[in-house]
Design a protein around this motif. Structure first.
Motif, PDB file in Angstrom:
ATOM      1  N   ARG A  10       0.808  -1.224   0.000  1.00  0.00           N
ATOM      2  CA  ARG A  10       0.000   0.000   0.000  1.00  0.00           C
ATOM      3  C   ARG A  10       0.841   1.274   0.000  1.00  0.00           C
ATOM      4  NH1 ARG A  10      -0.723   4.082   2.378  1.00  0.00           N
ATOM      5  NH2 ARG A  10       0.904   3.375   3.822  1.00  0.00           N
ATOM      6  N   SER A  12       0.258   5.800  -0.606  1.00  0.00           N
ATOM      7  CA  SER A  12      -0.634   6.907  -0.967  1.00  0.00           C
ATOM      8  C   SER A  12      -0.354   7.245  -2.421  1.00  0.00           C
ATOM      9  CB  SER A  12      -0.356   8.123  -0.086  1.00  0.00           C
ATOM     10  OG  SER A  12      -0.745   7.842   1.237  1.00  0.00           O
ATOM     11  N   ASN A  65      -6.300  18.621  -3.211  1.00  0.00           N
ATOM     12  CA  ASN A  65      -5.326  17.956  -2.346  1.00  0.00           C
ATOM     13  C   ASN A  65      -5.585  16.456  -2.453  1.00  0.00           C
ATOM     14  OD1 ASN A  65      -3.789  16.946  -0.213  1.00  0.00           O
ATOM     15  ND2 ASN A  65      -5.273  17.549   1.321  1.00  0.00           N
ATOM     16  N   ARG A 157       7.625   5.102   2.055  1.00  0.00           N
ATOM     17  CA  ARG A 157       8.084   6.232   2.860  1.00  0.00           C
ATOM     18  C   ARG A 157       8.711   5.699   4.155  1.00  0.00           C
ATOM     19  NH1 ARG A 157       5.474  11.303   3.267  1.00  0.00           N
ATOM     20  NH2 ARG A 157       7.645  11.761   3.640  1.00  0.00           N
ATOM     21  N   ARG A 159       9.633   4.748   7.910  1.00  0.00           N
ATOM     22  CA  ARG A 159       8.874   4.487   9.138  1.00  0.00           C
ATOM     23  C   ARG A 159       9.851   4.337  10.291  1.00  0.00           C
ATOM     24  NH1 ARG A 159       5.143   5.550   5.989  1.00  0.00           N
ATOM     25  NH2 ARG A 159       3.210   4.382   5.851  1.00  0.00           N
TER      26      ARG A 159
HETATM   27  C1  LIG Z   1      -5.435  10.652   8.632  1.00  0.00           C
HETATM   28  C2  LIG Z   1      -4.623  10.902   7.398  1.00  0.00           C
HETATM   29  C3  LIG Z   1      -4.774  12.083   6.689  1.00  0.00           C
HETATM   30  C4  LIG Z   1      -4.048  12.317   5.522  1.00  0.00           C
HETATM   31  N1  LIG Z   1      -4.264  13.468   4.806  1.00  0.00           N
HETATM   32  C5  LIG Z   1      -3.607  13.638   3.633  1.00  0.00           C
HETATM   33  C6  LIG Z   1      -3.888  14.779   2.833  1.00  0.00           C
HETATM   34  O1  LIG Z   1      -4.709  15.629   3.177  1.00  0.00           O
HETATM   35  N2  LIG Z   1      -3.226  14.911   1.651  1.00  0.00           N
HETATM   36  C7  LIG Z   1      -2.305  13.975   1.213  1.00  0.00           C
HETATM   37  O2  LIG Z   1      -1.745  14.142   0.120  1.00  0.00           O
HETATM   38  N3  LIG Z   1      -2.025  12.887   1.965  1.00  0.00           N
HETATM   39  C8  LIG Z   1      -2.646  12.693   3.141  1.00  0.00           C
HETATM   40  N4  LIG Z   1      -2.392  11.570   3.899  1.00  0.00           N
HETATM   41  C9  LIG Z   1      -1.391  10.575   3.439  1.00  0.00           C
HETATM   42  C10 LIG Z   1      -0.079  10.651   4.238  1.00  0.00           C
HETATM   43  O3  LIG Z   1       0.638  11.804   3.875  1.00  0.00           O
HETATM   44  C11 LIG Z   1       0.718   9.366   3.954  1.00  0.00           C
HETATM   45  O4  LIG Z   1       0.013   8.264   4.445  1.00  0.00           O
HETATM   46  C12 LIG Z   1       2.110   9.387   4.593  1.00  0.00           C
HETATM   47  O5  LIG Z   1       2.903  10.413   4.062  1.00  0.00           O
HETATM   48  C13 LIG Z   1       2.851   8.049   4.377  1.00  0.00           C
HETATM   49  O6  LIG Z   1       2.937   7.727   2.993  1.00  0.00           O
HETATM   50  P1  LIG Z   1       2.328   6.360   2.443  1.00  0.00           P
HETATM   51  O7  LIG Z   1       0.833   6.400   2.697  1.00  0.00           O
HETATM   52  O8  LIG Z   1       2.611   6.329   0.954  1.00  0.00           O
HETATM   53  O9  LIG Z   1       2.966   5.218   3.172  1.00  0.00           O
HETATM   54  C14 LIG Z   1      -3.108  11.337   5.065  1.00  0.00           C
HETATM   55  C15 LIG Z   1      -2.966  10.124   5.784  1.00  0.00           C
HETATM   56  C16 LIG Z   1      -3.714   9.917   6.917  1.00  0.00           C
HETATM   57  C17 LIG Z   1      -3.579   8.583   7.640  1.00  0.00           C
END
Ligand SMILES: Cc1cc2nc3c(=O)[nH]c(=O)nc-3n(C[C@H](O)[C@H](O)[C@H](O)COP(=O)(O)O)c2cc1C
Length: 173
Positions: A10, A12, A65, A157, A159
């Protein structure tokens, strides 16, 4: 995909292909949300599936966003809402956010297992999103994610190591 592979795969995803995704796939993903646990089994989570291209584009304008383009190219945006009074409150902790967090993570992992991308989005203007989708004023808009075929494969990313986050028999031991 095996569970731990799914968790490790997984990411983002902030760039999407405009490849269509069958609605049955989305329904399987939402079934994973339906099965999530919640405070006293109150199940405060409510999902709005936005597939209409015009609405997605308007949503992208409002949220922008991670980027407006995500909502235009990904075939779906998923908006998670909750009635905050339909969950627990204890020691200053609002459990509707916990319920929604678990539920959304089921969505995110199920989407990964289906080869699809998501991005948990928590930073957006709540009232404009409410107005666009006809969400009542007393219902909180907790999270949004685009859902579609990834057009990028980001590296993992960083951890914290386990020893920084796991203690034995007491705080920081
Ligand atoms: C509660 C929550 C809110 C988040 N809000 C945003 C957001 O508004 N915009 C965004 O681009 N990513 C957002 N993220 C993603 C995080 O930035 C991302 O999970 C983190 O940098 C780790 O990267 P990965 O998910 O690729 O492992 C959010 C994640 C979480 C859990």
């Amino acid at each position: 995909m095996e569970f731990f592979e799914t968790v490790a795969a997984r990411r983002s995803i902030r760039k999407y292909q405009d490849t269509p995704v069958p609605r049955e796939t989305v329904d399987r993903i939402l079934e994973a949300a339906r099965l999530s646990p919640s405070w006293c089994n109150r199940q405060c989570h409510r999902y709005i599936v936005v597939s209409d291209p015009e609405k997605r584009s308007m949503l992208g304008e409002l949220i922008d966003n991670p980027s407006k383009a995500c909502y235009e190219t990904a075939p779906y945006a998923i908006v998670l809402c909750a009635d905050s009074t339909d969950s627990g409150f204890n020691s200053g902790k609002e459990y509707y956010l916990v319920d929604c967090g678990i539920s959304m993570e089921h969505v995110v992992l199920a989407a990964t297992a289906e080869g699809l991308g998501t991005c948990w989005v928590g930073y957006f203007p709540e009232n404009p999103v409410r107005n666009l989708l006809g969400i009542p004023q007393d219902v909180r808009v907790v999270a949004v994610t685009p859902l579609g075929v990834p057009a990028e494969a980001p590296k993992s990313r960083p951890r914290l190591p386990l020893e920084n986050i796991v203690f034995e028999d007491g705080w920081q031991r």
